[in-house]
Design an enzyme around this catalytic site. Structure first.
Site, PDB file in Angstrom:
ATOM      1  N   PHE A   6      -5.268   3.325  14.466  1.00  0.00           N
ATOM      2  CA  PHE A   6      -5.566   4.327  13.439  1.00  0.00           C
ATOM      3  C   PHE A   6      -6.724   3.807  12.605  1.00  0.00           C
ATOM      4  O   PHE A   6      -6.924   2.597  12.510  1.00  0.00           O
ATOM      5  CB  PHE A   6      -4.350   4.551  12.527  1.00  0.00           C
ATOM      6  CG  PHE A   6      -3.404   5.605  13.025  1.00  0.00           C
ATOM      7  CD1 PHE A   6      -2.596   5.376  14.123  1.00  0.00           C
ATOM      8  CD2 PHE A   6      -3.331   6.844  12.390  1.00  0.00           C
ATOM      9  CE1 PHE A   6      -1.733   6.351  14.589  1.00  0.00           C
ATOM     10  CE2 PHE A   6      -2.476   7.826  12.845  1.00  0.00           C
ATOM     11  CZ  PHE A   6      -1.672   7.577  13.952  1.00  0.00           C
ATOM     12  N   LYS A  30     -11.645  -3.697  18.214  1.00  0.00           N
ATOM     13  CA  LYS A  30     -10.220  -3.939  18.497  1.00  0.00           C
ATOM     14  C   LYS A  30      -9.858  -3.601  19.948  1.00  0.00           C
ATOM     15  O   LYS A  30      -8.688  -3.596  20.302  1.00  0.00           O
ATOM     16  CB  LYS A  30      -9.376  -3.130  17.504  1.00  0.00           C
ATOM     17  CG  LYS A  30      -9.684  -3.536  16.053  1.00  0.00           C
ATOM     18  CD  LYS A  30      -8.894  -2.785  15.007  1.00  0.00           C
ATOM     19  CE  LYS A  30      -9.447  -3.096  13.619  1.00  0.00           C
ATOM     20  NZ  LYS A  30      -8.464  -3.388  12.615  1.00  0.00           N
ATOM     21  N   ASN A  77       0.849  -1.201   0.000  1.00  0.00           N
ATOM     22  CA  ASN A  77       0.000   0.000   0.000  1.00  0.00           C
ATOM     23  C   ASN A  77       0.879   1.243   0.000  1.00  0.00           C
ATOM     24  O   ASN A  77       2.097   1.143  -0.059  1.00  0.00           O
ATOM     25  CB  ASN A  77      -0.942  -0.034   1.212  1.00  0.00           C
ATOM     26  CG  ASN A  77      -0.164  -0.102   2.498  1.00  0.00           C
ATOM     27  OD1 ASN A  77       0.576   0.805   2.840  1.00  0.00           O
ATOM     28  ND2 ASN A  77      -0.297  -1.215   3.208  1.00  0.00           N
ATOM     29  N   LYS A 135       9.054 -17.338 -10.534  1.00  0.00           N
ATOM     30  CA  LYS A 135       8.309 -16.231 -11.147  1.00  0.00           C
ATOM     31  C   LYS A 135       7.141 -16.788 -11.959  1.00  0.00           C
ATOM     32  O   LYS A 135       7.334 -17.687 -12.790  1.00  0.00           O
ATOM     33  CB  LYS A 135       9.261 -15.431 -12.054  1.00  0.00           C
ATOM     34  CG  LYS A 135       8.618 -14.216 -12.649  1.00  0.00           C
ATOM     35  CD  LYS A 135       9.573 -13.501 -13.597  1.00  0.00           C
ATOM     36  CE  LYS A 135       8.811 -12.451 -14.373  1.00  0.00           C
ATOM     37  NZ  LYS A 135       9.554 -11.973 -15.527  1.00  0.00           N
ATOM     38  N   ASP A 147      -4.871  -6.548   4.819  1.00  0.00           N
ATOM     39  CA  ASP A 147      -5.890  -7.446   5.356  1.00  0.00           C
ATOM     40  C   ASP A 147      -5.819  -8.818   4.681  1.00  0.00           C
ATOM     41  O   ASP A 147      -6.301  -9.798   5.231  1.00  0.00           O
ATOM     42  CB  ASP A 147      -7.285  -6.840   5.152  1.00  0.00           C
ATOM     43  CG  ASP A 147      -7.501  -5.662   6.091  1.00  0.00           C
ATOM     44  OD1 ASP A 147      -7.191  -5.800   7.285  1.00  0.00           O
ATOM     45  OD2 ASP A 147      -7.949  -4.586   5.620  1.00  0.00           O
ATOM     46  N   LYS A 159     -14.330   0.305  14.842  1.00  0.00           N
ATOM     47  CA  LYS A 159     -12.998  -0.295  15.038  1.00  0.00           C
ATOM     48  C   LYS A 159     -12.563  -0.201  16.501  1.00  0.00           C
ATOM     49  O   LYS A 159     -11.865  -1.082  17.002  1.00  0.00           O
ATOM     50  CB  LYS A 159     -11.971   0.387  14.122  1.00  0.00           C
ATOM     51  CG  LYS A 159     -12.119  -0.080  12.678  1.00  0.00           C
ATOM     52  CD  LYS A 159     -11.177   0.602  11.709  1.00  0.00           C
ATOM     53  CE  LYS A 159     -11.486   0.152  10.281  1.00  0.00           C
ATOM     54  NZ  LYS A 159     -10.755   0.878   9.258  1.00  0.00           N
TER      55      LYS A 159
HETATM   56  O1  PMT Z   1       2.727   6.198   6.582  1.00  0.00           O
HETATM   57  P1  PMT Z   1       2.171   7.521   6.086  1.00  0.00           P
HETATM   58  O2  PMT Z   1       2.414   7.739   4.618  1.00  0.00           O
HETATM   59  O3  PMT Z   1       2.604   8.665   6.946  1.00  0.00           O
HETATM   60  O4  PMT Z   1       0.572   7.440   6.233  1.00  0.00           O
HETATM   61  C1  PMT Z   1      -0.046   7.383   7.466  1.00  0.00           C
HETATM   62  C2  PMT Z   1      -1.208   6.371   7.502  1.00  0.00           C
HETATM   63  C3  PMT Z   1      -2.327   6.849   6.575  1.00  0.00           C
HETATM   64  C4  PMT Z   1      -0.733   4.982   7.068  1.00  0.00           C
HETATM   65  C5  PMT Z   1      -1.703   6.309   9.004  1.00  0.00           C
HETATM   66  O5  PMT Z   1      -2.092   7.602   9.400  1.00  0.00           O
HETATM   67  C6  PMT Z   1      -2.841   5.335   9.174  1.00  0.00           C
HETATM   68  O6  PMT Z   1      -4.008   5.660   9.022  1.00  0.00           O
HETATM   69  N1  PMT Z   1      -2.488   4.058   9.540  1.00  0.00           N
HETATM   70  C7  PMT Z   1      -3.470   2.941   9.655  1.00  0.00           C
HETATM   71  C8  PMT Z   1      -3.713   2.340   8.315  1.00  0.00           C
HETATM   72  C9  PMT Z   1      -4.694   1.163   8.399  1.00  0.00           C
HETATM   73  O7  PMT Z   1      -4.294   0.070   8.206  1.00  0.00           O
HETATM   74  O8  PMT Z   1      -5.907   1.502   8.795  1.00  0.00           O
HETATM   75  P2  PMT Z   1      -7.151   0.461   8.909  1.00  0.00           P
HETATM   76  O9  PMT Z   1      -8.324   1.329   9.118  1.00  0.00           O
HETATM   77  O10 PMT Z   1      -7.147  -0.482   7.759  1.00  0.00           O
HETATM   78  O11 PMT Z   1      -6.832  -0.366  10.214  1.00  0.00           O
HETATM   79  C10 PMT Z   1      -7.284   0.006  11.505  1.00  0.00           C
HETATM   80  C11 PMT Z   1      -6.235  -0.340  12.565  1.00  0.00           C
HETATM   81  O12 PMT Z   1      -6.054  -1.766  12.620  1.00  0.00           O
HETATM   82  C12 PMT Z   1      -4.894   0.246  12.306  1.00  0.00           C
HETATM   83  O13 PMT Z   1      -4.359   0.677  13.543  1.00  0.00           O
HETATM   84  C13 PMT Z   1      -4.094  -0.911  11.711  1.00  0.00           C
HETATM   85  O14 PMT Z   1      -2.701  -0.823  12.080  1.00  0.00           O
HETATM   86  C14 PMT Z   1      -4.735  -2.123  12.365  1.00  0.00           C
HETATM   87  N2  PMT Z   1      -4.761  -3.333  11.521  1.00  0.00           N
HETATM   88  C15 PMT Z   1      -5.347  -3.335  10.290  1.00  0.00           C
HETATM   89  C16 PMT Z   1      -5.394  -4.497   9.550  1.00  0.00           C
HETATM   90  C17 PMT Z   1      -4.843  -5.683  10.075  1.00  0.00           C
HETATM   91  N3  PMT Z   1      -4.842  -6.819   9.382  1.00  0.00           N
HETATM   92  N4  PMT Z   1      -4.236  -5.653  11.275  1.00  0.00           N
HETATM   93  C18 PMT Z   1      -4.221  -4.519  12.004  1.00  0.00           C
HETATM   94  O15 PMT Z   1      -3.679  -4.504  13.118  1.00  0.00           O
END
Ligand code: PMT
Length: 405
Positions: free
Chosen positions: A326, A344, A212, A292, A282, A340
């Site tokens: 986040f 979580k 990503n 390959k 995810d 979330k």
């Molecule tokens: O790195 P930069 O370019 O500075 O950008 C910052 C950012 C946009 C990446 C950051 O601000 C941000 O939003 N990070 C979280 C990205 C994310 O995965 O968001 P989500 O809404 O999909 O996930 C929610 C939370 O669950 C997050 O804390 C994530 O770390 C966590 N998660 C998500 C998926 C997963 N399989 N396991 C997780 O633990």
């Protein structure tokens, strides 16, 4: 005031040495304990006796001069220093420092110190602009040196331009500012924080992968601000182009979501707080091809399987830890973020809307809403990611204070 502060002042050889006398006198009047170390060439401009009288301490020049104490002098001075100020700093001295050369009393003492180095350069304008000198300055900045940039004006050599030592008033003000900032915010001392940052990579075959757009800037800002505020910080990061922040307890680089999970679990027991800013995939390809994958004429379908939701797994074993997540959203920001938090088991979530200019991935700024587990929302304007980091750390402290009550 600089009462109880020990400042070692390194003086190197240039015409601006006479201004260093004023700097030492001013620092002394503010209550600092000053020890001056001069290079041999600095003594050609002003005698050690002048600095000795102004500082009320012996001045050191030579590694091999008769000892005044039984301590190993350069090590003892290096340890004593709360800050190490070089004024004026010549191109030669900056070059030696940037390249790890320790061949006299001053350079060996600087090399042995762990205190903050503050450097005030002064030199001819062409020397100052020389790319090699500039590269050395940049390198030292990357290692955490504070530079007090020279001003422009008529130089002693007759040239006009940048290279003139900043005024003693401003040099002393910079030293005071350093101590003020250092003491103002050591409010995270004793707290162990694990920060996740950057993207994960899920390999398809040896040459292709799913990832990503995360640059890591948000997570790295949190880690470095937390270090500045006295926390012990472990940074677990996906691959980024960023420089690893200095002062971390540990830096762990990971590739996939699975690596991230394993790294967090290893460190989890020892941490008080986990801040999860990494952008975690995810899904991953159901199978990995170790060769390959060859193209064919038709379309191709890659089947994906679900990765662990790491934040949700941590929520299940939360104990007394503080968990911060986040939410990166393109729609229904608040509803998704609130969902979330409970799914979580988070103390609060930092929601950023990826569709807003200046928010989310890659930019140096972010626009966030912080939502706590009671559903209260705090909104912030567009801020630098370092400022957003401070806002998040302030919110963390509030939660810790409430827990203690
Ligand atoms: O790195 P930069 O370019 O500075 O950008 C910052 C950012 C946009 C990446 C950051 O601000 C941000 O939003 N990070 C979280 C990205 C994310 O995965 O968001 P989500 O809404 O999909 O996930 C929610 C939370 O669950 C997050 O804390 C994530 O770390 C966590 N998660 C998500 C998926 C997963 N399989 N396991 C997780 O633990």
């Amino acid at each position: 005031m600089l009462n109880n502060k020990t400042i070692v002042v390194g003086v190197t050889g240039g015409i601006a040495v006479y201004k260093a006398c004023d700097v030492v006198s001013r620092l002394k009047k503010l209550g600092a304990n000053i020890h001056v170390v001069m290079t041999k060439s600095a003594t050609e401009f002003v005698s050690p006796m002048t600095f000795q009288t102004l500082s009320n301490n012996f001045v050191t020049v030579d590694m091999f001069e008769e000892v005044k104490t039984w301590e190993v002098e350069h090590i003892e001075l290096a340890k004593k220093a709360d800050a190490f100020l070089i004024v004026p700093a010549t191109a030669n001295f900056i070059g030696k420092l940037a390249n790890g050369i320790a061949d006299d009393m001053l350079t060996t003492t600087v090399m042995a110190t762990t205190s903050q180095l503050i450097v005030a350069p002064a030199m001819n304008t062409n020397m100052y602009k020389n790319p090699i000198v500039q590269e050395n300055i940049e390198k030292l900045k990357r290692h955490g040196c504070i530079f007090i940039d020279p001003t422009s004006g008529l130089l002693a050599c007759g040239d006009t331009g940048a290279g003139k030592l900043e005024t003693p008033e401003k040099i002393v003000a910079s030293v005071e500012k350093f101590f003020e900032e250092k003491e103002a915010k050591r409010d995270l001392e004793g707290i162990k924080i694990l920060v996740t940052a950057g993207p994960t990579i899920e390999s398809i075959d040896p040459v292709r992968y799913l990832t990503n757009r995360s640059s890591g800037k948000m997570g790295y800002s949190i880690a470095s601000e937390a270090v500045k505020r006295g926390a012990s910080v472990i940074l677990v990061s996906g691959k980024t182009d960023l420089e690893v922040p200095s002062g971390l307890d540990k830096y762990i680089q990971i590739e996939s979501a699975e690596d991230l999970y394993e790294a967090i679990i290893k460190e989890y027991n020892a941490c008080d707080v986990v801040i999860q800013s990494a952008a975690v995939a995810d899904y991953k390809p159901k199978t990995y091809s170790d060769k390959k994958i060859k193209k064919s004429d038709g379309d191709m379908i890659i089947e994906l399987s679900r990765n662990k939701d790491i934040a949700q797994e941590l929520g299940k074993i939360k104990g007394d830890k503080i968990l911060i997540g986040f939410a990166a959203e393109t729609n229904d920001l608040l509803e998704n973020a609130k969902r979330k938090i409970s799914k979580k088991n988070l103390d609060f979530i930092v929601a950023n809307d990826l569709t807003t200019e200046g928010a989310g991935f890659k930019s140096d700024t972010n626009i966030v809403k912080i939502i706590n587990s009671a559903g209260e929302i705090s909104e912030y304007p567009k801020l630098l990611k370092t400022e957003v980091a401070d806002v998040i750390l302030d919110s963390l402290l509030k939660i810790m204070d409430n827990k203690d009550k």
